[in-house]
Motif scaffolding. Structure first.
Motif, short mmCIF file in Angstrom:
data_model
loop_
_atom_site.label_atom_id
_atom_site.label_comp_id
_atom_site.label_asym_id
_atom_site.label_seq_id
_atom_site.Cartn_x
_atom_site.Cartn_y
_atom_site.Cartn_z
N UNK A 247 0.82 -1.23 0.00
CA UNK A 247 0.00 0.00 0.00
C UNK A 247 0.84 1.27 0.00
N UNK A 248 1.99 1.20 0.67
CA UNK A 248 2.88 2.37 0.70
C UNK A 248 3.33 2.73 -0.71
N UNK A 249 3.84 1.76 -1.46
CA UNK A 249 4.40 2.08 -2.77
C UNK A 249 3.33 2.21 -3.86
N UNK A 250 2.18 1.62 -3.66
CA UNK A 250 1.08 1.90 -4.59
C UNK A 250 0.62 3.35 -4.42
N UNK A 251 0.61 3.81 -3.17
CA UNK A 251 0.26 5.23 -2.93
C UNK A 251 1.31 6.15 -3.52
N UNK A 252 2.59 5.85 -3.24
CA UNK A 252 3.69 6.69 -3.76
C UNK A 252 3.63 6.74 -5.28
N UNK A 253 3.43 5.58 -5.91
CA UNK A 253 3.37 5.52 -7.39
C UNK A 253 2.20 6.36 -7.90
N UNK A 254 1.08 6.29 -7.21
CA UNK A 254 -0.09 7.07 -7.62
C UNK A 254 0.18 8.57 -7.51
N UNK A 255 0.84 8.98 -6.45
CA UNK A 255 1.17 10.40 -6.29
C UNK A 255 2.21 10.85 -7.32
N UNK A 256 3.17 10.00 -7.59
CA UNK A 256 4.18 10.36 -8.60
C UNK A 256 3.54 10.47 -9.98
N UNK A 257 2.51 9.65 -10.23
CA UNK A 257 1.84 9.69 -11.53
C UNK A 257 1.17 11.02 -11.81
N UNK A 258 0.91 11.79 -10.74
CA UNK A 258 0.27 13.10 -10.93
C UNK A 258 1.31 14.18 -11.24
N UNK A 259 2.57 13.80 -11.19
CA UNK A 259 3.67 14.78 -11.35
C UNK A 259 4.48 14.45 -12.60
N UNK A 290 3.46 -0.34 -10.88
CA UNK A 290 3.55 0.37 -12.16
C UNK A 290 2.15 0.74 -12.65
N UNK A 291 1.18 -0.16 -12.45
CA UNK A 291 -0.19 0.13 -12.89
C UNK A 291 -0.75 1.33 -12.14
N UNK A 292 -0.42 1.44 -10.86
CA UNK A 292 -0.90 2.59 -10.06
C UNK A 292 -0.31 3.89 -10.60
N UNK A 293 0.96 3.82 -11.02
CA UNK A 293 1.63 5.00 -11.59
C UNK A 293 0.96 5.42 -12.90
N UNK A 294 0.73 4.46 -13.78
CA UNK A 294 0.14 4.78 -15.07
C UNK A 294 -1.33 5.22 -14.92
N UNK A 295 -2.05 4.58 -14.00
CA UNK A 295 -3.47 4.91 -13.80
C UNK A 295 -3.63 6.36 -13.32
N UNK A 296 -2.61 6.84 -12.61
CA UNK A 296 -2.68 8.23 -12.10
C UNK A 296 -2.21 9.23 -13.14
N UNK A 297 -1.84 8.73 -14.33
CA UNK A 297 -1.39 9.63 -15.40
C UNK A 297 0.11 9.65 -15.58
N UNK A 298 0.81 8.77 -14.88
CA UNK A 298 2.28 8.77 -14.98
C UNK A 298 2.77 8.42 -16.37
N UNK A 299 3.56 9.30 -16.98
CA UNK A 299 4.06 9.06 -18.34
C UNK A 299 5.56 8.80 -18.37
N UNK A 300 6.20 8.83 -17.23
CA UNK A 300 7.64 8.60 -17.20
C UNK A 300 8.01 7.18 -17.58
N UNK A 301 9.23 6.98 -18.04
CA UNK A 301 9.69 5.63 -18.38
C UNK A 301 9.80 4.79 -17.10
N UNK A 302 9.60 3.48 -17.26
CA UNK A 302 9.70 2.55 -16.13
C UNK A 302 11.02 1.81 -16.25
#
Ligand SMILES: C=C(C(=O)O)c1ccccc1
Length: 375
Positions: A247-259, A290-302
């Motif tokens: 849950x910690x890193x799914x949250x972090x990934x989601x927040x990073x996806x907004x940036x 990674x899915x949490x990052x992309x779902x939040x709009x994250x476009x950075x390379x993985x």
């Protein structure tokens, strides 16, 4: 379907291929200043799609090991300019990993021989490497840290912002924020090191606050297209622990996806150890992160790292899971790693005894295929 050897755009940074050189501490920059031997070492590896330099402290407070190069002295910036010029002349791309060690340090390395700083006064019970007054090197116990005052935290965020500006002034193509391996940012993220009761401790949102403030400060200073971040959800490095990483890193990934960020770099498993290492008693799902990052709009390379070889790296790219694969020890021993992966050539074996400290031996003397053919 992409290949490991295809070009890729990492934010504002165009890479010739998807093979990255992972950050590797080598302890060969006395007085925290990059030198001519460092220039040769990085220039030799310029065919990497991206070089990520060894961890580079943003301040003396952020320094935890002897003879690592910094970003906080004018002479260090001059030294880095020689490195970036040499890599660019070979057509390479290079970014620096901005580092604050937090509690992984020793009083002898700290300003005024003070205590290392951390989210809480909880010792790492680990080791670090110092240089004794007589010039000899030694591994010693990390010193007892002190908890950062709330009023000090904004200053550390600004140190990363200033470090990012200094990195661009030194000719780097961008920066990687070091949020992994049990160092300061990872200490704030994880329950084993962070027992604060203010807005930087307790909940997942609070423990991720410092990371997100640093990401925003750095991207605000140099642009998200030149900013990346390294994370290590389950590593035990430097005795860091987290009771529930998913849950910690799914949250972090989601927040990073907004940036806006150029890339997210994830160490899978234990750093330099088993890829299936876990914390909190259950396997970690990197694809979910990674899915949490992309779902939040994250476009950075993985970008992925830890224990990859040519075949598993090619599979990770061709499956679409990873965009870039970072190699550490293989790049220590093979300056021309990209060519070797492309041709299936045998890899030189790294010599562990010369990983840390010393001179050219085990640093700039590994042979290339070209050199061997010319013998
Ligand atoms: C910067 C390091 C990391 O990220 O683990 C490091 C530091 C010292 C030795 C090995 C690695």
């Amino acid at each position: 379907m992409a290949s490991l050897f295809d070009p890729i755009q990492l934010g504002d940074i165009a890479l010739e291929n998807r093979v990255a050189m992972a950050p590797l501490t080598r302890n060969r920059s006395p007085k925290a200043v990059p030198n001519n031997l460092n220039v040769v070492y990085y220039e030799q590896r310029a065919t990497a799609g991206l070089i990520i330099t060894e961890g580079t402290p943003v301040t003396q407070q952020g320094q935890g090991y002897a003879d690592v190069p910094g970003l906080y002295l004018p002479q260090a910036i001059e030294g880095w300019k020689k490195v970036t010029d040499a890599v660019h002349q070979r057509g390479g791309k290079i970014i620096t990993q901005m580092w604050h060690v937090g509690r992984i340090s020793h009083t002898s390395l700290q300003p005024n021989d003070g205590a290392p700083v951390a989210p809480s006064a909880l010792p790492a019970n680990g080791k670090t490497y110092i240089i004794n007054p007589d010039g000899s090197g030694a591994f010693v116990e990390t010193s007892e840290p002190r908890a950062l005052e709330l009023s000090e935290i904004a200053g550390i965020v600004d140190d990363f912002r200033k470090g990012a500006r200094a990195a661009i002034d030194a000719g780097f193509d961008g920066v990687e924020i070091h949020g992994a391996n049990g160092y300061l940012i990872d200490q704030f993220l994880k329950t084993g090191a962070n027992q604060r009761t203010d807005e930087y401790g307790g909940s997942i949102e609070n423990r991720a606050r410092l990371l997100l403030e640093i990401v925003e400060a750095v991207a605000g200073e140099i642009g998200g297209g030149r900013t990346g971040l390294r994370l290590s959800p389950v590593t035990p490095a430097n005795n860091i622990t987290e009771e529930d990483p998913q849950p910690l890193f799914d949250y972090v990934a989601g927040e990073l996806g907004k940036r806006d960020l150029a890339f997210i770099h994830v160490i899978e498993g234990a750093t330099g150890g088993p890829r299936d290492f876990t914390q909190g008693g259950k396997p970690f799902d990197y694809h979910a992160m990674k899915a949490a990052y992309r779902a939040a709009g994250g476009k950075g390379a993985w970008m992925v790292n830890n224990g990859y070889d040519g075949e598993s790296a090619k599979a990770a790219i061709e499956s679409g899971y990873a965009d870039v694969v970072a190699f550490g020890r293989s790049f220590i021993a093979n300056p021309d790693l990209v060519e070797r992966l492309k041709t299936g050539a045998t890899l030189n074996a790294p010599e562990v005894a010369t990983f840390y400290g010393g001179g050219a031996k085990g640093y700039t003397d590994y042979p290339t295929l070209e050199a061997v053919a010319a013998e």
